[in-house]
Scaffold this active site. Sequence first.
Site, PDB file in Angstrom:
ATOM      1  N   GLU A  95       0.837  -1.207   0.000  1.00  0.00           N
ATOM      2  CA  GLU A  95       0.000   0.000   0.000  1.00  0.00           C
ATOM      3  C   GLU A  95       0.867   1.252   0.000  1.00  0.00           C
ATOM      4  O   GLU A  95       1.992   1.225   0.485  1.00  0.00           O
ATOM      5  CB  GLU A  95      -0.886   0.008   1.262  1.00  0.00           C
ATOM      6  CG  GLU A  95      -2.339  -0.345   1.008  1.00  0.00           C
ATOM      7  CD  GLU A  95      -3.102   0.737   0.247  1.00  0.00           C
ATOM      8  OE1 GLU A  95      -2.516   1.467  -0.570  1.00  0.00           O
ATOM      9  OE2 GLU A  95      -4.307   0.836   0.477  1.00  0.00           O
ATOM     10  N   ASP A  96       0.330   2.336  -0.522  1.00  0.00           N
ATOM     11  CA  ASP A  96       1.059   3.593  -0.462  1.00  0.00           C
ATOM     12  C   ASP A  96       0.931   4.237   0.920  1.00  0.00           C
ATOM     13  O   ASP A  96       1.913   4.646   1.515  1.00  0.00           O
ATOM     14  CB  ASP A  96       0.587   4.572  -1.562  1.00  0.00           C
ATOM     15  CG  ASP A  96      -0.932   4.748  -1.609  1.00  0.00           C
ATOM     16  OD1 ASP A  96      -1.659   4.060  -0.853  1.00  0.00           O
ATOM     17  OD2 ASP A  96      -1.400   5.567  -2.422  1.00  0.00           O
ATOM     18  N   ASP A  99      -4.617   5.537   5.983  1.00  0.00           N
ATOM     19  CA  ASP A  99      -5.165   6.773   6.547  1.00  0.00           C
ATOM     20  C   ASP A  99      -6.277   6.389   7.537  1.00  0.00           C
ATOM     21  O   ASP A  99      -6.000   6.023   8.672  1.00  0.00           O
ATOM     22  CB  ASP A  99      -5.658   7.615   5.368  1.00  0.00           C
ATOM     23  CG  ASP A  99      -6.142   8.983   5.752  1.00  0.00           C
ATOM     24  OD1 ASP A  99      -5.734   9.483   6.805  1.00  0.00           O
ATOM     25  OD2 ASP A  99      -6.949   9.567   4.998  1.00  0.00           O
ATOM     26  N   PHE A 148      -1.426  15.931   4.386  1.00  0.00           N
ATOM     27  CA  PHE A 148      -1.750  15.372   3.074  1.00  0.00           C
ATOM     28  C   PHE A 148      -0.479  15.374   2.230  1.00  0.00           C
ATOM     29  O   PHE A 148       0.076  16.420   1.923  1.00  0.00           O
ATOM     30  CB  PHE A 148      -2.870  16.153   2.378  1.00  0.00           C
ATOM     31  CG  PHE A 148      -3.414  15.381   1.210  1.00  0.00           C
ATOM     32  CD1 PHE A 148      -4.422  14.445   1.408  1.00  0.00           C
ATOM     33  CD2 PHE A 148      -2.885  15.533  -0.064  1.00  0.00           C
ATOM     34  CE1 PHE A 148      -4.902  13.684   0.343  1.00  0.00           C
ATOM     35  CE2 PHE A 148      -3.357  14.775  -1.131  1.00  0.00           C
ATOM     36  CZ  PHE A 148      -4.364  13.854  -0.921  1.00  0.00           C
ATOM     37  N   ARG A 161       2.146  12.652  -8.893  1.00  0.00           N
ATOM     38  CA  ARG A 161       2.652  11.295  -8.641  1.00  0.00           C
ATOM     39  C   ARG A 161       4.120  11.164  -9.036  1.00  0.00           C
ATOM     40  O   ARG A 161       4.852  10.362  -8.475  1.00  0.00           O
ATOM     41  CB  ARG A 161       1.853  10.268  -9.460  1.00  0.00           C
ATOM     42  CG  ARG A 161       0.421  10.082  -9.002  1.00  0.00           C
ATOM     43  CD  ARG A 161      -0.173   8.857  -9.678  1.00  0.00           C
ATOM     44  NE  ARG A 161      -1.618   8.836  -9.623  1.00  0.00           N
ATOM     45  CZ  ARG A 161      -2.339   8.390  -8.597  1.00  0.00           C
ATOM     46  NH1 ARG A 161      -1.747   7.940  -7.524  1.00  0.00           N
ATOM     47  NH2 ARG A 161      -3.651   8.404  -8.637  1.00  0.00           N
TER      48      ARG A 161
END
Length: 170
Positions: A95-96, A99, A148, A161
């Site tokens: 996963e990146d 959250d 964020f 990205r």
Amino acid sequence: MSIRKLYNQREINSRVKELSKELYSVYKKEEVVFICTLKGAVFFACDLLKNYKGEARLEFLRVSSYKGKTSTGKIELNLSISKENIEGKNVVIIEDIVDTGNTLKFLKGYINDMNPKTLKICTLLDKKSRREVEIDADYCGFEIDDLFVIGYGLDYNQKYRNLPYIGVIE
Ligand code: IMP
Ligand code: MG
């Protein structure tokens, strides 16, 4: 709008190498099916696998939950995986970022239903303070505050990205 660097390329590379080594020390000669979640984890997954010395397969899954900077909480599966690639295998979801935890909870359930031999989660980033559901990654690159972040695969409305570092929009 300005972008503040949080982790530079050198810091990311060295942490990703450590994670590859750590994973290899767990699985050694046993084959691992790595599942990269698109699109955010793609840079991380490439670097993680390039540094991984064991036997590895690579699969992709696509889920979405975010619109802009806020999680909708509603998870949609946009690209699925077939059970024959998972059943009886050692699986690691890449996963990146974790959250609220809603995506991870969904992914874990989805893969567990295919009866893997083992299932672990490896995330590049973790925003622990934002958790809404009780779930944790097994391996984590960096724990971060409630910020964020963008770059190294992570986007803000599909942009940024391609930044080679991880940054914060200010
Ligand atoms: P969760 O379901 O709330 O845990 O959200 C997880 C997903 O939201 C991640 O896989 C990312 O795609 C996205 N996301 C969460 N935080 C960020 C961020 O800071 N930057 C970019 N994407 C994020
Ligand atoms: Mg993601």
